[in-house]
Write an enzyme that holds these catalytic residues in place. Structure first.
Site, short mmCIF file in Angstrom:
data_model
loop_
_atom_site.label_atom_id
_atom_site.label_comp_id
_atom_site.label_asym_id
_atom_site.label_seq_id
_atom_site.Cartn_x
_atom_site.Cartn_y
_atom_site.Cartn_z
N SER A 69 0.41 -1.15 0.14
CA SER A 69 0.05 -0.15 -0.01
C SER A 69 0.93 1.07 -0.05
CB SER A 69 -0.88 -0.02 1.06
OG SER A 69 -1.98 0.98 1.03
N ASP A 74 -5.73 -3.96 -2.04
CA ASP A 74 -4.83 -3.63 -1.07
C ASP A 74 -3.85 -4.77 -0.59
OD1 ASP A 74 -3.31 -2.61 1.52
OD2 ASP A 74 -4.26 -0.77 0.86
#
Length: 296
Positions: A38, A153
């Site tokens: 991320s 993610d």
């Protein structure tokens, strides 16, 4: 000794990674292997591309208004409230779009395959696409499809990718987790909804009339109320925190850089200066331990 660094996910808290890397470089402990999830993939990718200075300048220039200009709202299909393309374009302007295999450091971005839950290590292809997949917060940012696989993610499966560092050949792995905020984004929600007049004046000023529905879903009508944004972000904080503990227990690093970065909420990207300072201080405290491990 080959030093690897595993940069964790955690939204705006990840600006701390800039301070971590700067301090390690200054002390002579520059990592040559980087794995990021991320925001960790964003900072780690910029570092691997030799563009950390440019990313830091960008981060320090973000105020609340500039942050919201990067939120390209999605009114159609796609699986997220934000497209994520404006962030990708901003990153492209900062680092270009090099191939991962041609970066100055060995680099992996971690994502999660949506329908299988498989942990995906993106080690080749476009750096920007890899970053984009790794930061696709579920339900908030539209997933990225790579080779017919929708990716979200990487924090869902591996918030601090120590295992990826080891797989790339790191002999000493430094992990940088980003503990979750205890009060998710109350300042963020309050400042976004409170303005002269009604909350809608602020929402409409930011998103404009065609995006009224999405603004309501994100912010509601009162500061602090439960909305799509507050519920999603709070749930992500819980998930990231729990998964981080599990993965660090099963894939223990050699060194962990811990800090009180949790005081910065997931979406407070305008607090880069504070986050960088926190990362710097936390790394300075751990330098003697790194030196001892390298001498052992």
């Amino acid at each position: 000794m080959r030093i690897g660094i595993a940069l964790g996910g955690g939204g705006a808290r990840g600006w701390a990674h800039i301070g971590v890397l700067r301090t390690l470089i200054k002390a002579g402990f520059e990592p040559t292997i980087v794995a990021g999830t991320s925001i960790g993939a964003i900072v780690g990718g910029a570092f691997a591309a030799g563009k950390l200075d440019e990313l830091e300048e960008f981060a320090l220039g973000l105020d609340r208004k500039a942050s919201w200009k990067l939120a390209d709202m999605n009114l159609g299909k796609g699986g997220g409230l934000i497209k994520g393309d404006k962030v990708a374009q901003a990153l492209r302007e900062i680092v270009g779009d090099p191939e991962i295999g041609k970066l100055k450091k060995k680099f992996t971005a971690v994502a999660t395959e949506l329908f299988t839950g498989h942990e995906i290590w993106i080690e080749e292809g476009s750096l920007i696409t890899a970053m984009r997949a790794s930061y696709a917060l579920p339900g908030i940012i539209v997933p990225v499809t790579i080779e017919d696989r929708p990716l979200i993610d990487g924090g869902i499966t591996n918030p601090v990718p120590v295992s990826a560092c080891r797989a790339m050949g790191a002999q000493l792995v430094i992990a940088v987790p980003l503990p979750a905020s205890q009060t998710p984004n109350q300042r963020f929600i309050k400042e976004t909804t409170e303005v002269d007049g009604s909350a809608w004046q602020k929402a409409l000023a930011v998103f404009r009339e065609p995006e009224r529905f999405v603004a309501r879903q994100l912010f509601g009508d009162e500061p602090g109320e439960l909305t799509t944004a507050t519920v999603s972000v709070a749930a992500l904080n819980i998930l990231l925190d729990r998964m981080t503990r599990v993965r660090l227990a099963s894939d223990p690093p050699d060194i962990t850089i811990s800090s009180d970065i949790g005081k910065i909420a997931l979406l407070e990207f305008d607090r880069a200066e504070e986050a960088i300072a926190i990362g710097t201080a936390a790394t300075e405290r751990i330098l003697p331990e790194i030196e001892a491990r390298l001498k052992a």
